[in-house]
Motif scaffolding. Structure first.
Motif, PDB file in Angstrom:
ATOM      1  N   GLY A 268       7.142  11.749   8.806  1.00  0.00           N
ATOM      2  CA  GLY A 268       7.150  10.513   8.131  1.00  0.00           C
ATOM      3  C   GLY A 268       7.536  10.808   7.021  1.00  0.00           C
ATOM      4  N   TYR A 269       7.466  10.350   6.326  1.00  0.00           N
ATOM      5  CA  TYR A 269       7.333  10.325   4.988  1.00  0.00           C
ATOM      6  C   TYR A 269       6.940   9.795   4.055  1.00  0.00           C
ATOM      7  CZ  TYR A 269      12.436  10.624   6.673  1.00  0.00           C
ATOM      8  OH  TYR A 269      13.396  11.950   6.959  1.00  0.00           O
ATOM      9  N   LEU A 270       5.924  10.644   3.044  1.00  0.00           N
ATOM     10  CA  LEU A 270       4.878  10.633   1.950  1.00  0.00           C
ATOM     11  C   LEU A 270       5.527   9.233   0.959  1.00  0.00           C
ATOM     12  CD1 LEU A 270       2.244  10.015   1.714  1.00  0.00           C
ATOM     13  CD2 LEU A 270       2.350  12.442   0.616  1.00  0.00           C
ATOM     14  N   ARG A 271       5.168   8.124   1.038  1.00  0.00           N
ATOM     15  CA  ARG A 271       5.810   7.698  -0.624  1.00  0.00           C
ATOM     16  C   ARG A 271       5.059   7.095  -1.411  1.00  0.00           C
ATOM     17  NH1 ARG A 271      11.143   8.380   1.098  1.00  0.00           N
ATOM     18  NH2 ARG A 271      11.620   6.076   3.400  1.00  0.00           N
ATOM     19  N   ILE A 272       5.070   8.304  -2.254  1.00  0.00           N
ATOM     20  CA  ILE A 272       3.994   8.061  -3.069  1.00  0.00           C
ATOM     21  C   ILE A 272       4.324   7.583  -4.564  1.00  0.00           C
ATOM     22  CG2 ILE A 272       3.222  10.060  -4.708  1.00  0.00           C
ATOM     23  CD1 ILE A 272       4.152  12.520  -3.164  1.00  0.00           C
ATOM     24  N   ARG A 273       3.256   6.223  -4.577  1.00  0.00           N
ATOM     25  CA  ARG A 273       3.353   5.009  -5.452  1.00  0.00           C
ATOM     26  C   ARG A 273       1.701   5.275  -6.553  1.00  0.00           C
ATOM     27  NH1 ARG A 273       4.329   1.816  -0.763  1.00  0.00           N
ATOM     28  NH2 ARG A 273       6.646   2.229  -0.482  1.00  0.00           N
ATOM     29  N   THR A 274       1.919   4.460  -7.816  1.00  0.00           N
ATOM     30  CA  THR A 274       1.202   4.216  -8.619  1.00  0.00           C
ATOM     31  C   THR A 274      -0.521   4.931  -8.200  1.00  0.00           C
ATOM     32  OG1 THR A 274       2.270   2.790  -9.716  1.00  0.00           O
ATOM     33  CG2 THR A 274       0.016   3.671 -10.253  1.00  0.00           C
TER      34      THR A 274
ATOM     35  N   PRO B 144       1.916  -0.389  -6.957  1.00  0.00           N
ATOM     36  CA  PRO B 144       1.995   0.217  -5.368  1.00  0.00           C
ATOM     37  C   PRO B 144       0.602   0.743  -4.898  1.00  0.00           C
ATOM     38  CG  PRO B 144       3.349  -0.300  -7.672  1.00  0.00           C
ATOM     39  CD  PRO B 144       1.773  -0.622  -7.865  1.00  0.00           C
ATOM     40  N   ILE B 145       0.814   0.767  -3.651  1.00  0.00           N
ATOM     41  CA  ILE B 145      -0.040   1.430  -2.923  1.00  0.00           C
ATOM     42  C   ILE B 145       1.000   2.510  -2.366  1.00  0.00           C
ATOM     43  CG2 ILE B 145      -1.703   1.158  -1.203  1.00  0.00           C
ATOM     44  CD1 ILE B 145      -2.411  -1.038  -1.847  1.00  0.00           C
ATOM     45  N   THR B 146       0.361   3.892  -1.956  1.00  0.00           N
ATOM     46  CA  THR B 146       1.425   5.697  -1.706  1.00  0.00           C
ATOM     47  C   THR B 146       0.799   4.427  -0.012  1.00  0.00           C
ATOM     48  OG1 THR B 146       0.557   6.738  -3.459  1.00  0.00           O
ATOM     49  CG2 THR B 146       0.336   7.263  -1.241  1.00  0.00           C
ATOM     50  N   ALA B 147       2.062   5.161   0.227  1.00  0.00           N
ATOM     51  CA  ALA B 147       2.059   4.667   2.136  1.00  0.00           C
ATOM     52  C   ALA B 147       2.866   5.996   2.615  1.00  0.00           C
ATOM     53  CB  ALA B 147       2.494   3.606   2.690  1.00  0.00           C
ATOM     54  N   LEU B 148       2.644   6.151   3.679  1.00  0.00           N
ATOM     55  CA  LEU B 148       3.434   6.286   5.087  1.00  0.00           C
ATOM     56  C   LEU B 148       4.395   5.391   5.539  1.00  0.00           C
ATOM     57  CD1 LEU B 148       0.967   8.794   6.863  1.00  0.00           C
ATOM     58  CD2 LEU B 148       2.534   9.400   5.848  1.00  0.00           C
ATOM     59  N   ASP B 149       6.116   6.087   5.271  1.00  0.00           N
ATOM     60  CA  ASP B 149       6.983   5.310   6.247  1.00  0.00           C
ATOM     61  C   ASP B 149       7.437   6.270   7.403  1.00  0.00           C
ATOM     62  OD1 ASP B 149       9.183   5.236   7.243  1.00  0.00           O
ATOM     63  OD2 ASP B 149       9.909   4.996   5.340  1.00  0.00           O
ATOM     64  N   LEU B 150       6.539   6.006   8.899  1.00  0.00           N
ATOM     65  CA  LEU B 150       7.031   6.523   9.800  1.00  0.00           C
ATOM     66  C   LEU B 150       8.163   6.309  10.144  1.00  0.00           C
ATOM     67  CD1 LEU B 150       3.495   5.089  10.691  1.00  0.00           C
ATOM     68  CD2 LEU B 150       3.234   7.312  10.308  1.00  0.00           C
TER      69      LEU B 150
ATOM     70  N   TYR C 264      -3.055  -1.441   9.829  1.00  0.00           N
ATOM     71  CA  TYR C 264      -1.471  -2.259   8.523  1.00  0.00           C
ATOM     72  C   TYR C 264      -2.338  -3.692   7.785  1.00  0.00           C
ATOM     73  CZ  TYR C 264       2.369  -4.957   6.986  1.00  0.00           C
ATOM     74  OH  TYR C 264       3.546  -5.154   6.338  1.00  0.00           O
ATOM     75  N   GLY C 265      -2.762  -3.266   6.613  1.00  0.00           N
ATOM     76  CA  GLY C 265      -3.147  -5.094   5.865  1.00  0.00           C
ATOM     77  C   GLY C 265      -4.498  -4.266   5.349  1.00  0.00           C
TER      78      GLY C 265
ATOM     79  N   VAL D 156       0.599   3.591   7.321  1.00  0.00           N
ATOM     80  CA  VAL D 156       1.470   2.432   7.590  1.00  0.00           C
ATOM     81  C   VAL D 156       2.406   1.809   6.465  1.00  0.00           C
ATOM     82  CG1 VAL D 156       2.587   0.645   9.239  1.00  0.00           C
ATOM     83  CG2 VAL D 156       0.068   1.398   9.242  1.00  0.00           C
ATOM     84  N   ASP D 157       3.721   1.900   5.695  1.00  0.00           N
ATOM     85  CA  ASP D 157       4.417   0.954   5.171  1.00  0.00           C
ATOM     86  C   ASP D 157       4.250   0.001   5.263  1.00  0.00           C
ATOM     87  OD1 ASP D 157       5.404   1.269   2.438  1.00  0.00           O
ATOM     88  OD2 ASP D 157       6.210   2.724   3.537  1.00  0.00           O
ATOM     89  N   GLY D 158       4.322  -0.725   4.106  1.00  0.00           N
ATOM     90  CA  GLY D 158       5.184  -2.493   4.408  1.00  0.00           C
ATOM     91  C   GLY D 158       5.527  -2.123   3.235  1.00  0.00           C
ATOM     92  N   HIS D 159       6.522  -3.880   2.745  1.00  0.00           N
ATOM     93  CA  HIS D 159       6.423  -4.288   1.614  1.00  0.00           C
ATOM     94  C   HIS D 159       5.834  -4.657   0.812  1.00  0.00           C
ATOM     95  CE1 HIS D 159       8.506  -7.631  -1.398  1.00  0.00           C
ATOM     96  NE2 HIS D 159       9.286  -6.858  -0.995  1.00  0.00           N
ATOM     97  N   VAL D 160       4.581  -5.301   1.568  1.00  0.00           N
ATOM     98  CA  VAL D 160       3.520  -5.478   0.055  1.00  0.00           C
ATOM     99  C   VAL D 160       2.430  -4.238  -0.505  1.00  0.00           C
ATOM    100  CG1 VAL D 160       2.909  -8.056   1.428  1.00  0.00           C
ATOM    101  CG2 VAL D 160       1.858  -5.434   2.110  1.00  0.00           C
ATOM    102  N   LEU D 161       3.155  -3.327   0.114  1.00  0.00           N
ATOM    103  CA  LEU D 161       2.238  -2.193  -0.223  1.00  0.00           C
ATOM    104  C   LEU D 161       3.075  -2.015  -1.739  1.00  0.00           C
ATOM    105  CD1 LEU D 161       1.009  -0.488   2.559  1.00  0.00           C
ATOM    106  CD2 LEU D 161       0.009  -2.040   1.236  1.00  0.00           C
ATOM    107  N   GLU D 162       4.153  -2.116  -1.645  1.00  0.00           N
ATOM    108  CA  GLU D 162       5.342  -1.893  -2.320  1.00  0.00           C
ATOM    109  C   GLU D 162       5.228  -2.681  -3.600  1.00  0.00           C
ATOM    110  OE1 GLU D 162       9.748  -1.514  -1.967  1.00  0.00           O
ATOM    111  OE2 GLU D 162       8.523  -1.091  -0.189  1.00  0.00           O
ATOM    112  N   THR D 163       4.472  -3.917  -3.521  1.00  0.00           N
ATOM    113  CA  THR D 163       5.171  -5.144  -4.393  1.00  0.00           C
ATOM    114  C   THR D 163       3.383  -5.495  -5.200  1.00  0.00           C
ATOM    115  OG1 THR D 163       4.624  -6.974  -3.241  1.00  0.00           O
ATOM    116  CG2 THR D 163       7.042  -6.209  -3.827  1.00  0.00           C
ATOM    117  N   ALA D 164       2.372  -4.893  -4.370  1.00  0.00           N
ATOM    118  CA  ALA D 164       0.574  -4.459  -5.108  1.00  0.00           C
ATOM    119  C   ALA D 164       0.744  -4.196  -6.463  1.00  0.00           C
ATOM    120  CB  ALA D 164      -0.048  -3.861  -3.857  1.00  0.00           C
ATOM    121  N   SER D 165      -0.285  -4.768  -7.394  1.00  0.00           N
ATOM    122  CA  SER D 165      -0.673  -3.649  -8.300  1.00  0.00           C
ATOM    123  C   SER D 165      -1.416  -2.833  -8.762  1.00  0.00           C
ATOM    124  CB  SER D 165      -0.280  -5.551  -9.414  1.00  0.00           C
ATOM    125  OG  SER D 165      -1.159  -6.276  -9.093  1.00  0.00           O
TER     126      SER D 165
END
Lengths: 342, 342
Positions: A328-334, A291-297, A253-254, A280-289
């Motif tokens: 888990g769910y793959l949160r596909i981001r930019t 946004p970073i793809t992550a696994l929602d566990l 994480y991080g 590992v997903d987290g809010h910071v990954l969503e708001t990064a520029s």
DNA sequence: TTGAAAGCGTTACCAA
DNA sequence: TTGGTAACGCTTTCAA
């Protein structure tokens, strides 16, 4: 006029319904030995009078306390105490509280007990222990004191079947499949060296996936206490090499933010030159520029399942089996969308 | 051999010490009517046998439950539930748990109760309500049900004296003094429009400080639900104007990062061209580049004081007074260190 | 300064 | 299918 009663008791209900307290008790506890008609009548009185069984009285009789504890591990960044430092822990907490309430239980957040005294002070019916490490001392103390325990994720090297989690390997594998689909041909992994099932699983999944697809393994370690900067350093080395990766995943994480920083400093475009994924997903990954793809566990699902399993264990169920909640769910981001989305 | 006792009771202690249960009870409850010698003897037995009073039994007799609840507000980012989204809430939680444990109480984290039913289901002795908003409905429900409540920070428009907090105005004033000392001559404020004492205090402190020093007031609003992007937008406008600020402070968690982004996009150097300060500290501000100066609002101290005050209220103390824990600590970081450190 | 006895509200056990 | 009674472990009240 009689002096106002301070509290409605089971006796009041019994009198009002014209039955005995025993009957009322049996009804609210679903003992199933009651005439449906009586049952309906009593339940109406219960509702009318607004009676609720008093936890202390019930507990005194049954020996239960109606409380379970959620023990979060000391995460690296948490400093002076066990804390909720990650979105994962937060969502785990929410899920546990809501599941406990649905069971009529209270959920107590507590530091992981270090010794027998701590366990005794806990005064709960059972414990959900999150991410036990190999040979976990608190688990040993809990077991010695006969405290029912369910863990979130299994303990490395233990065959205790009372645990709940997602299919870590499948989850990581899915993420790697996605990267390959998006054109990655050289995927590196940033991981950590810790005695946790999580790291074992993710590393194993990465290794077997690479073997399966004929990809070269490219691994570097980061410090869990300092994920961002150590990840940045490790990434810089990798990305400056002769054969740099075109995608990096990490299970710490991080750490993804460190990769992002390194890439930016090297003027790499994301996702065109480099894709980044976090396990590992987290809010910071969503708001990064970007946004970073992550696994929602699925922490909320996991926590709920853990609470239910614990309840079963407390009630003497001796038919345990690990519960795999999902993949888990793959949160596909930019950060990994090289091609146009569908 | 007698069958093993499942649990040490007060009776066992009494027999072993050669006194009555009453005496043991009076001693552990510090009723102060005991011979010091007896007292010492009994306490030794208590320790030897490892006896602890059973919460349910005690509660049944006294009517207390030994549990207090910490009700956190629904923060903007928390989505579907009350959650710990900020470092502030996390540290508040830690402080509350540890203070409660020191008092022999358990601390329950709970969603803020919305109605009487929720309050009844809570089954606790009292509630620490964090950041009540003006006309807070949950507080009304709690009061109607006779639940003792202490709030963290005062409720706007209420004169209830049972609250705990830091001196918000002094804290903000200190931060402004620091900026001025570092050379700021035009300080803007990014704030929000919400019915909380916090925003009223910070805005008032800013206004009076500006008046006192002959600084022009320069205020913009951000959305609490979306602090980073709205702060970035508002900052861009301000910083591109004819008379841009040379320092920006904000009292909205997360907004400082937006200011940082806007400054970076405009190629402003920090702190040389622009200083940034946040009135709420958090881990992200520490690790930002550059690290951002912020106010540590002493959440752990506040939580501890709140728990102790609540205990007093539960015990019928009717001599209430707001407790101001301190003025916060100014964590000076690179973002406002224009001159060499002392 | 101490102790005996009476509950607190609920459920378990056994008898009807 | 129901109800009476005892008991859970502690504190309170009142008497010694």
């Amino acid at each position: 006029m009689a002096p106002p009663k301070s509290r409605v008791t089971i006796k009041d209900v019994a009198v009002a319904a014209g039955v005995s307290p025993t009957t009322v008790s049996d009804i609210v506890n679903a003992k199933g030995r009651v005439d449906p008609e009586t049952r309906a009548r009593v339940l109406k009185v219960v509702a009318d009078l607004g009676w609720r069984p008093l936890r202390s009285a019930r507990g005194l009789r049954t020996g239960r306390r109606g409380i379970i504890a959620l023990c979060l591990p000391r995460r690296p960044r948490s400093g002076d105490s066990w804390v909720l430092t990650s979105d994962y822990d937060m969502r785990l907490t929410i899920g546990a509280v809501s599941a406990a309430m649905d069971q009529g239980q209270l959920l107590l957040m507590a530091p992981t007990p270090a010794n027998d005294e701590d366990v005794a002070r806990l005064e709960v019916d059972g414990v959900v222990l999150v991410d036990p490490e190999e040979g976990d001392l608190s688990r040993i103390a809990l077991r010695r004191n006969g405290m029912p325990v369910v863990t979130v994720d299994r303990e490395l090297g233990s065959d205790d079947p009372w645990w709940v989690g997602v299919d870590n390997k499948a989850a990581v594998s899915n993420m790697l499949d996605h990267l390959r689909e998006q054109g990655a041909r050289r995927v590196a992994m940033l991981t950590a060296d810790s005695p946790w099932a999580w790291f074992e699983d993710t590393q194993a999944a990465y290794a077997s996936w690479c073997a399966r697809h004929g990809f070269e393994k490219l691994t570097a370690l980061v410090e869990r206490a300092n994920p961002e900067s150590t990840a940045a350093a490790a990434s810089t080395v990798m990305l400056s090499s002769d054969a740099p990766p075109d995608a990096v995943i990490t299970d710490v994480y991080g750490a993804a933010l460190g990769v992002l920083r390194a890439a930016r400093d090297l003027r790499l475009r994301i996702p065109q030159d480099l894709m980044i994924g976090s396990a590992v997903d987290g809010h910071v990954l969503e708001t990064a520029s970007p946004p970073i793809t992550a696994l929602d566990l699925q922490p909320m699902d996991v926590a709920r399942a853990a609470v239910l399993l614990l309840e079963r264990r407390i009630n003497g169920d001796d038919n345990p089996a690990p519960i795999i909640v999902g993949e888990g769910y793959l949160r596909i981001r930019t950060s990994t969308q090289r091609r146009d989305g569908r």
